[in-house]
Scaffold this active site. Sequence first.
Site, PDB file in Angstrom:
ATOM      1  N   PHE A   1       0.804  -1.196   0.032  1.00 13.38           N
ATOM      2  CA  PHE A   1       0.051  -0.008  -0.083  1.00 13.38           C
ATOM      3  C   PHE A   1       0.787   1.131   0.136  1.00 13.38           C
ATOM      4  O   PHE A   1       0.509   2.447  -0.188  1.00 13.38           O
ATOM      5  CB  PHE A   1      -1.049  -0.034   1.047  1.00 13.38           C
ATOM      6  CG  PHE A   1      -0.269   0.397   2.656  1.00 13.38           C
ATOM      7  CD1 PHE A   1      -0.039   1.840   2.925  1.00 13.38           C
ATOM      8  CD2 PHE A   1       0.153  -0.626   3.437  1.00 13.38           C
ATOM      9  CE1 PHE A   1       0.707   1.971   3.831  1.00 13.38           C
ATOM     10  CE2 PHE A   1       0.939  -0.315   4.758  1.00 13.38           C
ATOM     11  CZ  PHE A   1       1.076   1.252   4.943  1.00 13.38           C
TER      12      PHE A   1
ATOM     13  N   LYS B   1      -1.341  -6.400  -9.495  1.00 15.81           N
ATOM     14  CA  LYS B   1      -2.189  -6.351  -8.602  1.00 15.81           C
ATOM     15  C   LYS B   1      -1.892  -5.383  -7.655  1.00 15.81           C
ATOM     16  O   LYS B   1      -0.816  -5.742  -6.835  1.00 15.81           O
ATOM     17  CB  LYS B   1      -2.427  -7.969  -7.810  1.00 15.81           C
ATOM     18  CG  LYS B   1      -3.534  -7.732  -6.982  1.00 15.81           C
ATOM     19  CD  LYS B   1      -3.738  -8.530  -5.778  1.00 15.81           C
ATOM     20  CE  LYS B   1      -3.019  -8.033  -4.480  1.00 15.81           C
ATOM     21  NZ  LYS B   1      -3.599  -7.063  -3.960  1.00 15.81           N
TER      22      LYS B   1
ATOM     23  N   GLU C   1      -5.109  -3.451  -2.567  1.00 12.54           N
ATOM     24  CA  GLU C   1      -6.531  -3.194  -2.229  1.00 12.54           C
ATOM     25  C   GLU C   1      -6.847  -2.147  -1.651  1.00 12.54           C
ATOM     26  O   GLU C   1      -8.151  -1.324  -1.535  1.00 12.54           O
ATOM     27  CB  GLU C   1      -7.170  -4.339  -1.943  1.00 12.54           C
ATOM     28  CG  GLU C   1      -7.064  -4.859  -0.342  1.00 12.54           C
ATOM     29  CD  GLU C   1      -5.765  -5.780  -0.169  1.00 12.54           C
ATOM     30  OE1 GLU C   1      -4.918  -5.551  -1.059  1.00 12.54           O
ATOM     31  OE2 GLU C   1      -5.790  -6.769   0.719  1.00 12.54           O
TER      32      GLU C   1
ATOM     33  N   SER D   1       4.864  -7.166   3.326  1.00 11.38           N
ATOM     34  CA  SER D   1       5.570  -7.703   4.521  1.00 11.38           C
ATOM     35  C   SER D   1       6.159  -8.873   4.379  1.00 11.38           C
ATOM     36  O   SER D   1       5.695  -9.738   3.664  1.00 11.38           O
ATOM     37  CB  SER D   1       4.246  -7.727   5.756  1.00 11.38           C
ATOM     38  OG  SER D   1       3.429  -8.524   5.130  1.00 11.38           O
TER      39      SER D   1
ATOM     40  N   CYS E   1       9.601   1.018   3.499  1.00 12.54           N
ATOM     41  CA  CYS E   1      10.320  -0.135   3.987  1.00 12.54           C
ATOM     42  C   CYS E   1      11.827   0.426   4.082  1.00 12.54           C
ATOM     43  O   CYS E   1      12.476  -0.337   4.707  1.00 12.54           O
ATOM     44  CB  CYS E   1      10.155  -0.986   2.565  1.00 12.54           C
ATOM     45  SG  CYS E   1      10.916  -0.402   1.443  1.00 12.54           S
TER      46      CYS E   1
ATOM     47  N   GLU F   1       8.754  -4.501  13.282  1.00 13.09           N
ATOM     48  CA  GLU F   1       8.428  -3.440  12.358  1.00 13.09           C
ATOM     49  C   GLU F   1       7.180  -2.833  12.695  1.00 13.09           C
ATOM     50  O   GLU F   1       6.002  -3.471  12.631  1.00 13.09           O
ATOM     51  CB  GLU F   1       8.528  -4.006  10.877  1.00 13.09           C
ATOM     52  CG  GLU F   1       7.996  -3.004   9.854  1.00 13.09           C
ATOM     53  CD  GLU F   1       8.015  -3.472   8.317  1.00 13.09           C
ATOM     54  OE1 GLU F   1       7.397  -4.421   8.215  1.00 13.09           O
ATOM     55  OE2 GLU F   1       8.309  -2.510   7.485  1.00 13.09           O
TER      56      GLU F   1
END
Length: 503
Positions: free
Chosen positions: A170, A194, A197, A247, A302, A403
Amino acid sequence: MTDSAVVAGSHAAETSRSSSQAEILENFVGGRWVESNSREFLDVYNPARGEVIARTPLSTGADVDAAVAVAKKAFPAWRDTPPVARARSLFRFRDLLEQSFEELARTVTAEHGKTIEESRGSVRRGIECVEVACGSPSLMMGYGLENISSGIDCQVIRQPVGVCAAIAPFNFPAMVPLWFLPFAVGTGNTIIVKPSEQVPLSQRLVFRLLEKCDLPPGVVNLVNGGREVVEAICDHPEIRAVSFVGSTPVARTVWRRATHAGKRVQALGGAKNFVVVMPDADWDRSINVITESFYGCAGERCLAGSVLVPVGEAHRDARDRMVASAKALRVGDGMEEGVSMGPVISARHRERVLDYIEKGVEEGAKLVVDGRKISVAGSEKGFFLGPTLFDDVRPSMAIGHEEIFGPVAAITPVATLDEAIEVMHAHPNANATSIFTSSGKAAREFARHASASMVGVNIGVAAPMAYFPFGGAKDSFFGDLKVHGRDAYEFYTDKKVVISRWF
Ligand code: NAD
């Protein structure tokens, strides 16, 4: 999250049959915008306003099958299209991205929340990937040697692998899919993207631009959705290569599942990034980039700094300067110029980050800046958190180890550079790290021994550059070939060796 939690966890349960009236997004399959088969939707929020702005269909395995069928059908003709003609489509794509630059940046901010300046930066990095991929006719060249034996020549040619897929997280809605799509397409593959979402709107805009690039139907496809789409991609026998960013638990699962199904896979995972500050660091010239590393993008990068590791006497300066700079940040709607930190992605993620702050307090770290009670005038429903800073964090504490992916910084003081490197090595993730110092010797030692594979020297975020490879190590990366740069040409092509003799 453990692997078994990923497998057993109900991603679907986190989504709901949406009741809002917001627009339902479509997939782009075979050159047309089409409805998904699914009747399940996820609300997409503008996180600064807490308002629903669209609904993502949680597409099904049948939607993936349909996309793979058209991508497979398009592949032979696209593979046989001269590389220079393929590159022309990418040049057109690059021009259209440039023309829509501001609209794309604003879409990223609207659905993700990051500041408009951060969005512009990420769109720029994405365009740079297209620019590099425009060089595919040169970059995918093979090599050869004449006379490997009398009258016999040998040549290596690179050929595209077939239908590829890219699965995105995301936090960089426009950029991350562009780490893959231009290279896959430039080398003659077809692709299914993809998006996350949670942030599907930027890719809708990207695909509206791709529609105008004279690409044959089926070369580029967009399938919206979540876990079911990912699993169908991993298992589909006609998909040859999968790129994943997200992740660590999901990256590991995708890597295992898709390699088990015979695909080549590159899966980029999560991070806990250590920023080491030596006593000889030039604080005046470094504090802004250090602050930006920890709190930029609300910590949802990240490559974000997670743990500040001051060495020896650097501790007091590190704490005092970080406290002052964290308190000076202006939190608000990222769309407003001058705001330095936007909201986090969702109400649920905000709760998760708040839990970490509670844990930090319970575990005995010193909370020196508390961002829990922030309120942003005019955006009261937004998912905001203020910059938060803990001092005296031990690596065994949850906030020193896990994290968080939010605006929560930890300070872990150590006595020596060796100890700082040991702290980094003890962590299973190894995505990025930085050192701030005036000593070339310290910088060299650090770069040589760092476990992370992106290393910054007096740089807050050792960011991906389109013409270099990018990706972490240990539990931050599963696979062999990294993303973009020359590695992209290895990943998206297979090498064929032709040995010939002519009588
Ligand atoms: P995520 O792992 O939750 O989701 C990533 C993708 O996987 C999404 O497209 C999602 O739909 C899908 N997914 C989620 N759960 C799944 C499941 N159980 N099974 C199959 N598919 C699933 O990650 P996120 O929250 O979207 O992104 C944040 C994470 O991504 C952070 O850990 C961050 O460090 C990481 N990240 C890494 C890099 C990198 O370059 N290493 C870059 C950006 C983000």
